[in-house]
Enzyme design. Structure first.
Site, PDB file in Angstrom:
ATOM      1  N   GLY A 182      71.820 -83.590 121.733  1.00 24.40           N
ATOM      2  CA  GLY A 182      72.797 -83.969 121.834  1.00 24.40           C
ATOM      3  C   GLY A 182      74.474 -83.500 121.247  1.00 24.40           C
ATOM      4  O   GLY A 182      75.248 -83.718 120.742  1.00 24.40           O
ATOM      5  N   GLY A 204      78.593 -83.942 122.194  1.00 26.63           N
ATOM      6  CA  GLY A 204      79.247 -85.236 121.570  1.00 26.63           C
ATOM      7  C   GLY A 204      80.295 -84.756 119.881  1.00 26.63           C
ATOM      8  O   GLY A 204      80.402 -83.352 120.159  1.00 26.63           O
ATOM      9  N   GLY A 260      77.373 -83.151 117.481  1.00 24.95           N
ATOM     10  CA  GLY A 260      77.141 -82.237 117.868  1.00 24.95           C
ATOM     11  C   GLY A 260      77.804 -80.540 118.122  1.00 24.95           C
ATOM     12  O   GLY A 260      77.236 -79.685 117.650  1.00 24.95           O
ATOM     13  N   ASP A 297      72.392 -81.380 126.100  1.00 25.63           N
ATOM     14  CA  ASP A 297      73.238 -82.964 125.706  1.00 25.63           C
ATOM     15  C   ASP A 297      72.813 -83.422 127.869  1.00 25.63           C
ATOM     16  O   ASP A 297      72.635 -82.783 128.098  1.00 25.63           O
ATOM     17  CB  ASP A 297      74.584 -82.918 125.958  1.00 25.63           C
ATOM     18  CG  ASP A 297      74.471 -84.082 124.973  1.00 25.63           C
ATOM     19  OD1 ASP A 297      74.384 -85.020 125.586  1.00 25.63           O
ATOM     20  OD2 ASP A 297      75.835 -84.215 124.057  1.00 25.63           O
ATOM     21  N   ASP A 324      75.535 -89.393 102.477  1.00 28.07           N
ATOM     22  CA  ASP A 324      75.700 -89.832 101.534  1.00 28.07           C
ATOM     23  C   ASP A 324      75.935 -89.305 100.377  1.00 28.07           C
ATOM     24  O   ASP A 324      76.265 -89.916  99.303  1.00 28.07           O
ATOM     25  CB  ASP A 324      74.412 -91.030 101.292  1.00 28.07           C
ATOM     26  CG  ASP A 324      74.622 -92.010 103.071  1.00 28.07           C
ATOM     27  OD1 ASP A 324      75.873 -92.331 103.240  1.00 28.07           O
ATOM     28  OD2 ASP A 324      73.051 -92.332 103.020  1.00 28.07           O
ATOM     29  N   ARG A 342      79.278 -87.433 100.058  1.00 31.50           N
ATOM     30  CA  ARG A 342      79.935 -88.048 100.339  1.00 31.50           C
ATOM     31  C   ARG A 342      80.055 -88.765  97.518  1.00 31.50           C
ATOM     32  O   ARG A 342      81.146 -88.326  97.320  1.00 31.50           O
ATOM     33  CB  ARG A 342      80.101 -90.076 100.301  1.00 31.50           C
ATOM     34  CG  ARG A 342      80.455 -89.182 101.839  1.00 31.50           C
ATOM     35  CD  ARG A 342      80.601 -90.750 102.975  1.00 31.50           C
ATOM     36  NE  ARG A 342      80.978 -90.929 104.131  1.00 31.50           N
ATOM     37  CZ  ARG A 342      80.117 -91.331 104.808  1.00 31.50           C
ATOM     38  NH1 ARG A 342      78.871 -92.299 105.136  1.00 31.50           N
ATOM     39  NH2 ARG A 342      80.990 -90.742 106.294  1.00 31.50           N
ATOM     40  N   HIS A 393      70.424 -95.282 105.167  1.00 31.36           N
ATOM     41  CA  HIS A 393      71.714 -95.678 105.130  1.00 31.36           C
ATOM     42  C   HIS A 393      72.405 -95.834 105.971  1.00 31.36           C
ATOM     43  O   HIS A 393      72.839 -95.781 107.158  1.00 31.36           O
ATOM     44  CB  HIS A 393      70.958 -94.022 106.619  1.00 31.36           C
ATOM     45  CG  HIS A 393      72.537 -93.052 106.630  1.00 31.36           C
ATOM     46  ND1 HIS A 393      73.479 -92.368 105.886  1.00 31.36           N
ATOM     47  CD2 HIS A 393      72.617 -92.885 108.243  1.00 31.36           C
ATOM     48  CE1 HIS A 393      73.869 -91.894 106.429  1.00 31.36           C
ATOM     49  NE2 HIS A 393      74.079 -92.074 107.766  1.00 31.36           N
TER      50      HIS A 393
END
Length: 493
Positions: free
Chosen positions: A129, A132, A135, A155, A271, A274, A348
């Site tokens: 990926g 993206g 990515g 990808d 997480d 953050r 998550h």
């Protein structure tokens, strides 16, 4: 410098100067007038060499390539001139066109040899990926990691452009691109670490569970390729909803007979990032100023009647304003936010994300208001970014940063570093659920040890029950047989 006495260079693999043809009976020499090959100089030099080989008159070409007449180092073997020329041209072509899209098999040069001499050894990493929103920055940051020696970018669209772009970075990792389902197996063969950010992103109004029907099929296909081509690789799964895609991956590996729960890691690092960032956002500091103004009713004071109380109010406001300017705990304590460690457990998505603020390092106390505010911000961080981008994307850049940070811990574990501990969503026995995010110790075989949650306060115990209830349905969605076929008590013996 004599022909045949090439001087190895860290970038292109050799140095070269303009040719100076001497008398007929003398050996041509290189007056070395160019310095270290890099950038435009490297490209011009390479093009010049190709022109010399391809277009120089036959007599001079043969004289240049007739290595039997040239001085050699002691012990250096004689190579057939045509073979020597072909290999030099192949190496130059491989440098100019590093992507496997441009390199044919007829060059006689294997892919693994197409790299600068002196490159540091490392691990082979694949990103599925890679074209993206997550990515591309992920690929760029992984190219910068000194522990990566080979970087495969896969990808279904746009991989050639991303590969070409990333390959221009002057770091040691060799970059190769792979496009479409037919090249998936080539992309995965021999990999040590596979990172999967593939899938569609969230849009305003969507939850991570809304992505399930699309991303579940993508994850299933990619994991089937992993099971076939690199069953011993550590898998970092980013594709949302992680709470459900990790059980899907486990079922695929189990069906293929390659399931190793230590090597399947759901990435919940964003997480943690953050939580570490928001840990020092002491919002109540602003609130205290407002409450203090209301309590003292300063605006109704008449300085001539109550001068003492008026100045006390001013001093208090000044102190709180100063704290507001230093509203980050990390700054107040003289810390780098990257030195903060807030464990985040559960899952998550939404309420399954449970930051354990009581276990933050360095230790810190919070008011109930602060705990509510920080927990809500951490749990809804993804939604916050989606809404702020107004349909233009989700949390791609911060996710790429978090994914690279987690991948680096995995690579350090593979290297054998001691004490590599990070939170991850893994097959677990910490709770009654088969999958749960908590702190794990990473090593050569993946998550070699899973740590218990530790002491929780009342607020966290209540949050844990909410998280488990929501997480159970997400796991069941991704793994109908999770309650019967997977036994977490037999994994970490």
């Amino acid at each position: 410098m004599e022909i045949g006495e090439r001087e190895v260079d860290g970038d292109l693999g050799f140095r070269i100067g303009l040719f100076e043809l001497g008398p007929k009976d003398q050996v041509p020499r290189f007056p070395t007038i160019l310095g270290k090959s890099s950038g435009l100089t490297s490209s011009l030099t390479s093009s010049y060499v190709l022109c010399i080989y391809l277009f120089l008159p036959t007599a001079h070409s043969w004289q240049l390539l007739n290595t039997d007449r040239l001085p050699r180092r002691p012990g250096e073997e004689t190579m057939h001139p045509t073979s020597d020329a072909n290999q030099r041209i192949a190496r130059i072509s491989a440098h100019l066109q590093p992507s496997n899209f441009q390199m044919g098999e007829s060059s006689g040069l294997s892919r693994e040899n197409c790299r600068a001499k002196g490159g540091a050894p490392g691990f082979k990493v694949a990103i599925l990926g890679a074209a993206g929103g997550i990515g591309q920055p992920l690929a760029m940051l992984m190219k910068m990691n000194p522990l990566v020696s080979v970087l495969h970018l896969y990808d279904v669209v746009n991989t050639p452009g991303v590969t070409s772009d990333i390959s221009h970075m002057d770091t040691g990792a060799v970059v190769r691109g792979f496009l479409g389902q037919q090249q998936l197996e080539d992309a995965l063969t021999g990999m040590d670490l596979v990172i999967i950010p593939a899938g569609v992103p969230r849009k305003p109004g969507m939850t991570r569970d809304d992505l399930f029907n699309i991303n579940a099929g993508i994850v299933k296909t990619l994991c089937e390729g992993i099971a076939k081509c690199c069953p011993n690789a550590i898998v970092n799964l980013i594709s949302n909803p992680v709470n459900s895609t990790v059980p899907i991956a486990a079922e695929v590996f189990k069906k293929a007979g390659t399931f190793d729960p230590k090597r399947l890691l759901g990435v919940t690092m964003l997480d943690v990032v953050r939580a570490n960032t928001l840990w020092y956002a002491r919002l109540p500091c602003c609130l205290f100023v407002v409450l203090h103004l209301g309590k003292m009713n300063m605006w109704n004071h008449k300085p001539k009647e109550d001068i003492k109380e008026f100045f006390l109010s001013l001093i208090s406001i000044f102190v709180f304003s100063l704290l507001l300017l230093l509203s980050t705990q990390a700054e107040v304590l003289g810390l780098d936010p990257r030195e903060v460690d807030v464990p985040v457990v559960g899952g998550h998505a939404g309420v399954t994300i449970l930051p354990l603020l009581s276990q933050v390092k360095p230790p810190c106390s919070f008011t109930p208001e602060e705990i509510d505010y920080l927990t809500a911000r951490i749990q809804n961080g993804g939604t916050e970014v989606v809404e702020a981008k107004a349909g233009a994307g989700s949390a791609t850049l911060s996710m790429a940063y978090a994914a690279v940070k987690f991948a680096d811990t995995c690579l350090r574990g593979l290297r054998g570093d001691a004490g590599v501990i990070q939170c991850a969503y893994v097959f677990s026995q910490v709770t009654e659920l088969p999958f749960f995010a908590s702190k794990v110790r990473l090593g050569r075989t993946g998550a070699e040890e899973i740590y218990p949650l530790g002491p929780l306060n009342e607020y966290e115990r209540a949050g844990l029950e909410k998280a488990k209830k929501e997480l159970a349905s997400s796991i069941q969605k991704g793994s109908p047989s999770s309650g019967n076929e997977l036994d977490p008590t037999t994994i970490f013996l």
